[in-house]
Design an enzyme around this catalytic site. Structure first.
Site, PDB file in Angstrom:
ATOM      1  N   GLU A  91     -24.822 -37.027 -11.989  1.00  0.00           N
ATOM      2  CA  GLU A  91     -24.192 -36.103 -12.917  1.00  0.00           C
ATOM      3  C   GLU A  91     -22.801 -35.683 -12.455  1.00  0.00           C
ATOM      4  O   GLU A  91     -22.524 -35.589 -11.273  1.00  0.00           O
ATOM      5  CB  GLU A  91     -25.085 -34.871 -13.083  1.00  0.00           C
ATOM      6  N   CYS A 104     -16.736 -31.373 -10.857  1.00  0.00           N
ATOM      7  CA  CYS A 104     -17.714 -31.419  -9.772  1.00  0.00           C
ATOM      8  C   CYS A 104     -18.314 -32.828  -9.748  1.00  0.00           C
ATOM      9  O   CYS A 104     -18.939 -33.263 -10.712  1.00  0.00           O
ATOM     10  CB  CYS A 104     -18.778 -30.357 -10.031  1.00  0.00           C
ATOM     11  N   CYS A 111     -30.371 -37.599  -2.607  1.00  0.00           N
ATOM     12  CA  CYS A 111     -29.888 -37.145  -1.302  1.00  0.00           C
ATOM     13  C   CYS A 111     -31.052 -37.158  -0.327  1.00  0.00           C
ATOM     14  O   CYS A 111     -32.156 -36.752  -0.669  1.00  0.00           O
ATOM     15  CB  CYS A 111     -29.312 -35.736  -1.403  1.00  0.00           C
ATOM     16  N   CYS A 115     -32.867 -30.450   1.344  1.00  0.00           N
ATOM     17  CA  CYS A 115     -32.792 -28.990   1.514  1.00  0.00           C
ATOM     18  C   CYS A 115     -33.840 -28.338   0.615  1.00  0.00           C
ATOM     19  O   CYS A 115     -34.078 -28.788  -0.516  1.00  0.00           O
ATOM     20  CB  CYS A 115     -31.400 -28.482   1.162  1.00  0.00           C
ATOM     21  N   CYS A 118     -32.998 -27.277  -3.168  1.00  0.00           N
ATOM     22  CA  CYS A 118     -32.088 -28.135  -3.940  1.00  0.00           C
ATOM     23  C   CYS A 118     -32.851 -29.180  -4.738  1.00  0.00           C
ATOM     24  O   CYS A 118     -33.645 -29.944  -4.186  1.00  0.00           O
ATOM     25  CB  CYS A 118     -31.099 -28.820  -3.004  1.00  0.00           C
ATOM     26  N   CYS A 338     -24.835 -25.585  -9.684  1.00  0.00           N
ATOM     27  CA  CYS A 338     -25.080 -26.171  -8.358  1.00  0.00           C
ATOM     28  C   CYS A 338     -26.559 -26.308  -8.096  1.00  0.00           C
ATOM     29  O   CYS A 338     -27.326 -25.389  -8.321  1.00  0.00           O
ATOM     30  CB  CYS A 338     -24.574 -25.254  -7.252  1.00  0.00           C
TER      31      CYS A 338
END
Ligand code: SAH
Ligand code: SF4
Length: 359
Positions: A91, A104, A111, A115, A118, A338
């Site tokens: 995205e 962004c 990933c 985390c 996230c 975010c």
């Protein structure tokens, strides 16, 4: 083999043109057509010799990721879901403000760092994005949004805060950064390009030496015990090392501070005591804090701290002489904030053989 010219920064473009027996200024011309003019059709590159245009049609092409879906939030935030092949999507988010336009950008499909708070991390890791896929997000979004009446592209700032850890896709990220800064491409100042990292210490040193831009570090906890849980890569690069790396970075950074990002999780990292601990932790690092209200996603194990708690936390940091802002939540109604960027990622690491979609 035909080459996607969006994969080349200036040095790579020059080298590729040399291999074709062409002069360096040809590389510069093509770079300007691609990135300054947003042109993808070789026939339209009118100052190139006809013979070169014909040759390029055989040896090269220009391709950014395909858009699968586009959404616009009520506050004007745009989100594009981009196909990066083999069942993966990433995205890109455009955030318009009165005095600037920020894009962004994602650097990886998924990933690996997982985390705890996230949504991208929950998808697992699939692969690194190519230079064309990273810079292609800027190239494409600019073209889509169109130049303003002043003849300038609408995107004035770029943050590498989309999906993925930019410093774990180092070479491609740096080539894309170089294009963002290059006067023959986007010509953005180093201060207007920000890399956000969870704290990959050796790569922070490399970035400082090879392509220093503004740096944001995702801190999220005042001590190793809590950060080991929230940002597991802390087990490899603990806070003492991270703080030293920030100090070293500032020797060459375009801004004289590091921005620490801190996502506010109710009852986890948002107490007055923890704010005081943070002041001690960052004592020797010139910095600003950006407090991010936690953005929930399905099955998230945390809650957003209430505004009163966030403001109290900010006040304690400010009393400790640390400039602290609270991030405005943008694009809330289209899950463009975010940590909500999930795309659609085929997981090849922890949760194999599963295809997840959370957009
Ligand atoms: N991997 C890099 C950059 C991408 S994440 C990094 O971690 O810094 C961009 C920012 O979004 C980071 O500060 C990250 O901690 C934050 N973030 C992740 N999930 C979030 C969530 N659910 N709510 C709010 N911020 C989040
Ligand atoms: Fe990866 Fe950043 Fe999400 Fe952590 S916060 S899982 S490093 S994208």
């Amino acid at each position: 083999m035909t080459e996607n010219l969006l994969n080349f920064d200036a040095a790579q473009m020059t080298a590729w043109f040399a291999e074709q027996g062409e002069k360096p200024f040809r590389a510069k011309q093509v770079l300007r057509w691609l990135h300054k003019a947003g042109e993808s059709d070789f026939d339209a590159m009118s100052d190139l010799a006809l013979s070169l245009r014909e040759k390029l049609k055989l040896t090269a092409y220009v391709k950014s990721p395909q858009v699968m879906r586009e959404e616009t939030a009520t506050d004007g935030t745009h989100k594009w879901l981009l196909d990066v092949g083999t069942g993966n999507a990433v995205e890109t988010v455009f955030i318009p403000e009165t005095d600037r336009g920020t894009l962004c950008v994602s650097t990886q499909a998924g990933c690996a760092l997982d985390c705890a708070f996230c949504s991208t991390g929950k998808q697992g890791f699939n692969r690194n994005l190519s230079v064309a896929e990273i810079i292609g997000q800027l190239w494409w979004a600019n073209r889509e949004l169109g130049k303003g009446e002043d003849g300038h592209w609408p995107i004035t700032n770029v943050v590498l805060m989309g999906m993925g850890e930019p410093l774990l896709n180092f070479d491609n990220t740096v080539s894309a950064l170089r294009l963002m800064l290059d006067d023959n491409a986007y010509g953005l100042s180093r201060r207007r390009v920000t890399v956000s990292t969870s704290g990959i210490v050796p790569a922070m040193d490399r970035l400082r030496d090879e392509c220093p831009v503004a740096l944001a570090v995702s801190l999220h906890a005042p001590n190793d015990a809590l950060r080991n849980v929230l940002v597991p890569v802390n087990q490899k690069y603990p806070l003492r090392e991270l703080m030293s790396a920030c100090r070293r970075y500032l020797e060459k950074a375009p801004r004289d501070f590091v921005t620490f990002e801190y996502v506010m999780l109710e009852g986890v990292n948002d107490s007055v005591q923890q704010a005081r601990e943070l002041i001690d932790l960052v004592r020797e690092v010139p910095c600003k804090f950006n407090l991010i209200p936690f953005n929930p996603f399905p099955q998230a194990p945390y809650k957003r701290s209430d505004m009163q708690t966030v403001m109290r936390f900010r006040d304690v940091l400010m009393q400790g002489d640390i400039v602290t802002t609270i991030r405005k939540v943008r694009g809330d109604d289209i899950a463009a904030a975010c940590g909500q960027l999930a795309g659609k990622v085929q997981d090849k690491t922890k949760r194999t053989h599963r295809l997840t979609e959370v957009v």
